[in-house]
Design an enzyme around this catalytic site. Structure first.
Site, PDB file in Angstrom:
ATOM      1  N   SER A  34       0.828  -1.140   0.195  1.00 18.50           N
ATOM      2  CA  SER A  34       0.108   0.007   0.005  1.00 18.50           C
ATOM      3  C   SER A  34       0.919   1.020   0.044  1.00 18.50           C
ATOM      4  CB  SER A  34      -0.871  -0.045   1.377  1.00 18.50           C
ATOM      5  OG  SER A  34      -1.832   0.929   1.159  1.00 18.50           O
ATOM      6  N   ASP A  82       0.854   4.352 -10.606  1.00 22.17           N
ATOM      7  CA  ASP A  82       1.127   3.366 -11.714  1.00 22.17           C
ATOM      8  C   ASP A  82       2.383   3.441 -11.701  1.00 22.17           C
ATOM      9  OD1 ASP A  82      -1.673   3.487 -12.357  1.00 22.17           O
ATOM     10  OD2 ASP A  82      -1.621   5.307 -13.847  1.00 22.17           O
TER      11      ASP A  82
END
Lengths: 309, 309
Positions: free
Chosen positions: B216, B248
């Site tokens: 995360s 990304d």
């Protein structure tokens, strides 16, 4: 055959969002797209009225392809757009479903090369040979000279084709001197041209600058000042609805009347009825045919005081 | 060869306007467009890093054509997008030049037919045969079943290809149960999945639901919990800049590490350095190579307490 010129065609997008909040992220709930630019909108109305109409101007890129693909499906409409290297602009209307208000974002348009502009002028002269009237509509894309419309007005007049001009700012100022048969400024455009918001003074000034006739559309209807007289045309009642495209529909009415060489009062009645039927239509920019027929029968066209314009 | 899947590809548009005012009309001063969708962004970063990468998913319409034309010019990137009848969605970022803030408008995407979805699944299974890792990225377009990613995870695992999943909401919830090798939720996505904003509790819950590893990314760096251990990776200093695309880029770093079967600390260092280099890049969504090399040498990767995850 009627000709409309749209040098800065557009792919008109409409996004519906629940509520537009600056600096937030939005999920668009509905997307619609259709070919646009003032001359394209005018042509669509003329074709819906049963006129044969040719659309010219520039189209390029994926957006230009989408514009041409949509035009290909329209009856009575001939696509004579010239391909260009740049991409046709998008315009985006973001409709806030909560308030009903619209936020508009307009791309500037593709850069037109000198060779592309010369090619257009030649194609335009060829098209003029077969048409009964021409409308020059909207903004100029980057690269097209600011005096462009003046040259296009002169070519139309040399070919004996009545020419209506619907633009603003410096392109309008330059082209008025070339003596277009009709200009259709709104009150702001007329004030920008003449420096006056007083309708009579502004209209007379616009005619002194060269426009042979001036028709200005406002909320109360159309005020027209021509060599043959001066009229005010109004719908039977003030119309409420979406004014998007009302001006383009008025141009379509005036242009078809010019092509058919109708008396001025008939041209004005048609323009006012089409404009009102556009405001009343459920879809922005479309017109309601039943409303058109009904309003047309009840438009009032009255000579204005001091009618020796 | 690495594979990235972007079922809802996009044509990402950026408009610059002097100041965004709701319900006003705006002249857009600058328009940029590039291919988008998370998996396409991940592939672009991988290709820039020197990896061979295949992009699959759906593309259609004029917008899909624009996406594919832009991808065709990228070295080391193979376009294996499937053509569909609907048009690829646009996303629009409106940048207010006065405040620097961005307003985002995202179209939902084309409606994918059952036949198109079946054709994709077949093509995907064929592509899996030749790749070292796969990433499943982003939202699902209308028509694709909400359990789509669960099936794609299972196919990858059956083919022995490590699979990274980067999505959110119900598609994430369903696919986690299919045991992806790695999921990369942000704090909000992790809380949506598990009901908890407490990192340790949420991550453990996500693993209990099936994810073999969870990474995360937050403002302080990357927290990863895997079967081999638990680490926190952070750049040498808090980075300031444009966070667009940072997630990304982190996926690209994790995915290349997964493909090369690097030790977890090396994967995490790469992901954090790429993410920081993206925040620091002058163009949103690009990454600054010099910054990447510099940050990579100075990332700290430390085992987290209670490392028997």
């Amino acid at each position: 055959m009627i000709l409309t010129v749209t040098l800065n065609t557009a792919l008109d997008l409409t996004y519906r969002v629940p509520a537009l909040k600056p600096h937030a992220s939005h999920r668009v709930t509905e997307v619609t797209e259709r070919p646009g630019g003032k001359g394209v909108n005018v042509a669509r109305v003329l074709a819906a009225l049963g006129h044969e109409v040719t659309v010219t101007g520039f189209a390029g890129g994926g957006t230009g392809h989408a514009v041409r693909a949509a035009l290909a499906g329209q009856a009575r409409l001939v696509d004579a757009l010239l391909p260009v290297a740049g991409a046709t602009r998008r315009t985006l209307a973001v409709v806030d479903e909560h308030t009903g208000d619209t936020t508009q974002l307009n791309e500037p348009g593709p850069l037109i090369s000198p060779a592309e502009w010369r090619a257009f002028q030649e194609a335009y002269e060829d098209l003029l040979a077969g048409v009964s009237a021409v409308a020059l509509c909207g903004s100029l894309p980057p690269g097209v000279p600011v005096g462009a419309y003046a040259g296009l007005v002169r070519s139309a007049r040399a070919a004996g084709v009545p020419v209506l001009l619907d633009t603003s700012g410096e392109p309008l100022r330059r082209a008025v001197a070339a003596r277009p048969d009709l200009i259709k400024p709104n009150a702001d455009e007329l004030a920008e041209l003449t420096g006056s918001y007083e309708p009579l003074r502004a209209t007379q000034d616009a005619r002194r600058r060269g426009a042979r006739a001036v028709a200005s559309l406002g909320a109360e209807g159309l005020l027209a000042v021509t060599a043959e007289g001066r009229w005010r045309a109004a719908p039977p009642a003030r119309v409420r609805g979406n004014p998007t495209g009302a001006g383009d529909s008025a141009v379509a009415g005036l242009l078809s009347g010019l092509a058919e060489r109708l008396p001025w009062p008939d041209r004005l009645a048609r323009a006012v009825a089409l404009s009102a039927a556009t405001v009343l239509a459920p879809v922005a920019g479309e017109f309601d045919r039943a409303a058109y027929e009904e309003v047309l029968a009840r438009v009032t066209v009255l000579p204005e005081a001091g009618s020796a314009a």
